[in-house]
Design a protein around this motif. Structure first.
Motif, PDB file in Angstrom:
ATOM      1  N   GLY A 103       0.773  -1.233   0.000  1.00 38.47           N
ATOM      2  CA  GLY A 103       0.000   0.000   0.000  1.00 38.47           C
ATOM      3  C   GLY A 103       0.805   1.284   0.000  1.00 38.47           C
ATOM      4  N   VAL A 104       2.104   1.213  -0.220  1.00 40.75           N
ATOM      5  CA  VAL A 104       2.947   2.412  -0.222  1.00 40.75           C
ATOM      6  C   VAL A 104       2.811   3.126  -1.568  1.00 40.75           C
ATOM      7  CG1 VAL A 104       5.348   3.222  -0.275  1.00 40.75           C
ATOM      8  CG2 VAL A 104       4.605   1.594   1.471  1.00 40.75           C
ATOM      9  N   THR A 105       2.721   4.455  -1.508  1.00 40.46           N
ATOM     10  CA  THR A 105       2.747   5.274  -2.707  1.00 40.46           C
ATOM     11  C   THR A 105       3.950   6.199  -2.643  1.00 40.46           C
ATOM     12  OG1 THR A 105       0.341   5.244  -2.956  1.00 40.46           O
ATOM     13  CG2 THR A 105       1.523   7.027  -4.063  1.00 40.46           C
ATOM     14  N   LEU A 106       4.770   6.142  -3.668  1.00 45.65           N
ATOM     15  CA  LEU A 106       5.862   7.089  -3.863  1.00 45.65           C
ATOM     16  C   LEU A 106       5.443   7.919  -5.068  1.00 45.65           C
ATOM     17  CD1 LEU A 106       8.903   4.653  -3.445  1.00 45.65           C
ATOM     18  CD2 LEU A 106       7.782   6.043  -1.688  1.00 45.65           C
ATOM     19  N   GLY A 107       4.709   8.998  -4.791  1.00 45.29           N
ATOM     20  CA  GLY A 107       4.053   9.723  -5.865  1.00 45.29           C
ATOM     21  C   GLY A 107       4.332  11.205  -5.877  1.00 45.29           C
ATOM     22  N   GLY A 108       3.695  11.873  -6.814  1.00 46.59           N
ATOM     23  CA  GLY A 108       3.779  13.315  -6.935  1.00 46.59           C
ATOM     24  C   GLY A 108       2.578  13.967  -6.275  1.00 46.59           C
ATOM     25  N   THR A 109       2.637  15.276  -6.180  1.00 40.27           N
ATOM     26  CA  THR A 109       1.516  16.028  -5.614  1.00 40.27           C
ATOM     27  C   THR A 109       0.625  16.600  -6.698  1.00 40.27           C
ATOM     28  OG1 THR A 109       2.758  18.094  -5.553  1.00 40.27           O
ATOM     29  CG2 THR A 109       2.888  16.674  -3.595  1.00 40.27           C
ATOM     30  N   GLY A 110       1.056  16.501  -7.945  1.00 38.81           N
ATOM     31  CA  GLY A 110       0.304  17.071  -9.050  1.00 38.81           C
ATOM     32  C   GLY A 110       0.642  18.526  -9.294  1.00 38.81           C
ATOM     33  N   LYS A 111       1.551  19.073  -8.506  1.00 39.28           N
ATOM     34  CA  LYS A 111       1.895  20.496  -8.604  1.00 39.28           C
ATOM     35  C   LYS A 111       3.244  20.744  -9.266  1.00 39.28           C
ATOM     36  CE  LYS A 111      -0.564  21.334  -4.304  1.00 39.28           C
ATOM     37  NZ  LYS A 111      -0.433  21.735  -2.913  1.00 39.28           N
ATOM     38  N   GLU A 112       4.057  19.687  -9.433  1.00 33.83           N
ATOM     39  CA  GLU A 112       5.418  19.882  -9.925  1.00 33.83           C
ATOM     40  C   GLU A 112       5.563  19.461 -11.380  1.00 33.83           C
ATOM     41  OE1 GLU A 112       5.305  17.371  -7.284  1.00 33.83           O
ATOM     42  OE2 GLU A 112       6.074  18.414  -5.549  1.00 33.83           O
ATOM     43  N   CYS A 113       6.626  19.974 -11.991  1.00 31.60           N
ATOM     44  CA  CYS A 113       7.077  19.518 -13.306  1.00 31.60           C
ATOM     45  C   CYS A 113       8.508  19.040 -13.124  1.00 31.60           C
ATOM     46  CB  CYS A 113       7.030  20.656 -14.318  1.00 31.60           C
ATOM     47  SG  CYS A 113       5.362  21.226 -14.672  1.00 31.60           S
ATOM     48  N   GLY A 114       9.005  18.226 -14.041  1.00 35.41           N
ATOM     49  CA  GLY A 114      10.366  17.713 -13.908  1.00 35.41           C
ATOM     50  C   GLY A 114      10.426  16.643 -12.827  1.00 35.41           C
ATOM     51  N   LYS A 115      11.391  16.736 -11.930  1.00 33.04           N
ATOM     52  CA  LYS A 115      11.525  15.776 -10.811  1.00 33.04           C
ATOM     53  C   LYS A 115      10.373  16.029  -9.855  1.00 33.04           C
ATOM     54  CE  LYS A 115      13.916  12.970  -7.889  1.00 33.04           C
ATOM     55  NZ  LYS A 115      12.918  12.150  -7.244  1.00 33.04           N
ATOM     56  N   ARG A 116       9.441  15.099  -9.799  1.00 34.83           N
ATOM     57  CA  ARG A 116       8.230  15.328  -9.013  1.00 34.83           C
ATOM     58  C   ARG A 116       7.899  14.214  -8.030  1.00 34.83           C
ATOM     59  NH1 ARG A 116       7.331  13.757 -14.051  1.00 34.83           N
ATOM     60  NH2 ARG A 116       5.696  12.245 -14.476  1.00 34.83           N
ATOM     61  N   HIS A 117       8.793  13.231  -7.933  1.00 30.17           N
ATOM     62  CA  HIS A 117       8.579  12.103  -7.024  1.00 30.17           C
ATOM     63  C   HIS A 117       9.728  12.032  -6.025  1.00 30.17           C
ATOM     64  CE1 HIS A 117       6.283  11.027 -10.711  1.00 30.17           C
ATOM     65  NE2 HIS A 117       5.378  10.688  -9.804  1.00 30.17           N
ATOM     66  N   PRO A 118       9.553  11.271  -4.948  1.00 28.63           N
ATOM     67  CA  PRO A 118      10.569  11.253  -3.882  1.00 28.63           C
ATOM     68  C   PRO A 118      11.860  10.524  -4.243  1.00 28.63           C
ATOM     69  CG  PRO A 118       8.619   9.960  -3.262  1.00 28.63           C
ATOM     70  CD  PRO A 118       8.358  10.506  -4.615  1.00 28.63           C
ATOM     71  N   THR A 119      12.873  10.822  -3.435  1.00 27.13           N
ATOM     72  CA  THR A 119      14.140  10.108  -3.454  1.00 27.13           C
ATOM     73  C   THR A 119      14.281   9.418  -2.108  1.00 27.13           C
ATOM     74  OG1 THR A 119      15.175  11.655  -4.984  1.00 27.13           O
ATOM     75  CG2 THR A 119      16.653  10.357  -3.577  1.00 27.13           C
ATOM     76  N   LEU A 120      14.508   8.109  -2.131  1.00 25.10           N
ATOM     77  CA  LEU A 120      14.756   7.328  -0.918  1.00 25.10           C
ATOM     78  C   LEU A 120      16.222   6.924  -0.933  1.00 25.10           C
ATOM     79  CD1 LEU A 120      11.661   7.243  -1.219  1.00 25.10           C
ATOM     80  CD2 LEU A 120      11.728   4.884  -0.469  1.00 25.10           C
ATOM     81  N   GLU A 121      16.962   7.368   0.065  1.00 26.13           N
ATOM     82  CA  GLU A 121      18.373   7.010   0.133  1.00 26.13           C
ATOM     83  C   GLU A 121      18.521   5.581   0.655  1.00 26.13           C
ATOM     84  OE1 GLU A 121      20.181  10.281   2.302  1.00 26.13           O
ATOM     85  OE2 GLU A 121      20.194  11.509   0.485  1.00 26.13           O
ATOM     86  N   ASP A 122      19.750   5.107   0.815  1.00 29.80           N
ATOM     87  CA  ASP A 122      20.028   3.720   1.203  1.00 29.80           C
ATOM     88  C   ASP A 122      19.429   3.359   2.569  1.00 29.80           C
ATOM     89  OD1 ASP A 122      21.501   3.584  -1.129  1.00 29.80           O
ATOM     90  OD2 ASP A 122      23.440   3.700  -0.129  1.00 29.80           O
ATOM     91  N   ASN A 123      19.020   2.086   2.701  1.00 27.40           N
ATOM     92  CA  ASN A 123      18.573   1.493   3.966  1.00 27.40           C
ATOM     93  C   ASN A 123      17.339   2.151   4.556  1.00 27.40           C
ATOM     94  OD1 ASN A 123      20.839  -0.354   4.008  1.00 27.40           O
ATOM     95  ND2 ASN A 123      22.063   1.452   4.526  1.00 27.40           N
ATOM     96  N   VAL A 124      16.432   2.605   3.709  1.00 28.64           N
ATOM     97  CA  VAL A 124      15.188   3.217   4.159  1.00 28.64           C
ATOM     98  C   VAL A 124      14.108   2.139   4.242  1.00 28.64           C
ATOM     99  CG1 VAL A 124      13.340   4.807   3.435  1.00 28.64           C
ATOM    100  CG2 VAL A 124      15.738   5.519   3.303  1.00 28.64           C
ATOM    101  N   VAL A 125      13.216   2.269   5.230  1.00 28.89           N
ATOM    102  CA  VAL A 125      12.052   1.394   5.363  1.00 28.89           C
ATOM    103  C   VAL A 125      10.805   2.273   5.351  1.00 28.89           C
ATOM    104  CG1 VAL A 125      10.829  -0.252   6.832  1.00 28.89           C
ATOM    105  CG2 VAL A 125      13.328  -0.304   6.718  1.00 28.89           C
ATOM    106  N   ILE A 126       9.847   1.920   4.482  1.00 32.03           N
ATOM    107  CA  ILE A 126       8.583   2.658   4.393  1.00 32.03           C
ATOM    108  C   ILE A 126       7.466   1.705   4.810  1.00 32.03           C
ATOM    109  CG2 ILE A 126       7.046   4.014   2.942  1.00 32.03           C
ATOM    110  CD1 ILE A 126       9.784   5.276   3.052  1.00 32.03           C
ATOM    111  N   GLY A 127       6.754   2.063   5.876  1.00 30.92           N
ATOM    112  CA  GLY A 127       5.708   1.209   6.442  1.00 30.92           C
ATOM    113  C   GLY A 127       4.464   1.119   5.583  1.00 30.92           C
ATOM    114  N   ALA A 128       3.651   0.109   5.871  1.00 31.07           N
ATOM    115  CA  ALA A 128       2.436  -0.178   5.108  1.00 31.07           C
ATOM    116  C   ALA A 128       1.527   1.039   5.033  1.00 31.07           C
ATOM    117  CB  ALA A 128       1.691  -1.347   5.748  1.00 31.07           C
TER     118      ALA A 128
END
Length: 168
Positions: A103-128
């Protein structure tokens, strides 16, 4: 690609107590199929065969319930646990040894152009159920709690929880 699958299988063995054998991981974990399909789709995407790339990614989404845009950049030993409902946007960048839950979303907000999604660096955990939105950075060794909504950068070695997420 086979080296990446081996690293992914080892990461799963080390982080998922339910993983019983290499064969069961390869045959039964949708993460393996989704990420392998992503790697092939990404290959075509980088060479500007966009229709083929999207076709491969959409077939994988249909089969696994995990949607990974072929334009995303994903490091090694990436693991999606359970996986159903995961969405990874086009300009997302994911480091090495990152783990996502269902159920994780790595998404945009709809407001940006170009780079519009997140960057997750090494050893990151994203919960349900967490939503990480916009051109933000989740620092290395950080944890985002279940169902958190993250709209701002998260420093390295911290936890972000809540709606909106606050660093703890």
């Amino acid at each position: 690609m086979f080296k990446d699958i081996r690293l992914q299988v080892e990461h799963i063995k080390n982080s998922d107590p339910a993983a019983k054998s290499t064969l069961s991981i390869i045959l039964l974990y949708p993460s393996i199929r989704a990420i392998s399909s992503y790697r092939i789709a990404h290959f075509f995407h980088e060479r500007n065969f966009l229709l083929i790339a999207r076709y491969i990614s959409q077939r994988a989404r249909h089969k696994t319930g995990i949607e990974i845009h072929p334009g995303a950049i994903i490091g090694s030993a990436f693991f999606i646990d359970h996986g159903m409902g995961v969405v990874i946007g086009e300009t997302t960048v994911i480091g090495n040894h990152v783990r996502l839950y269902h159920g994780v979303t790595l998404g945009g907000t709809g407001k940006e152009c170009g780079k519009r999604h997140p960057t997750l660096e090494d050893n990151v955990v994203i919960g349900a159920g967490a939503k990480v939105l916009g051109n933000i950075v989740i620092g290395k060794n950080s944890i985002v709690g279940a169902n958190a909504v993250v709209l701002k950068n998260v420093p390295a070695n911290t936890r972000a929880v809540g709606v909106p997420a606050k660093v703890k």
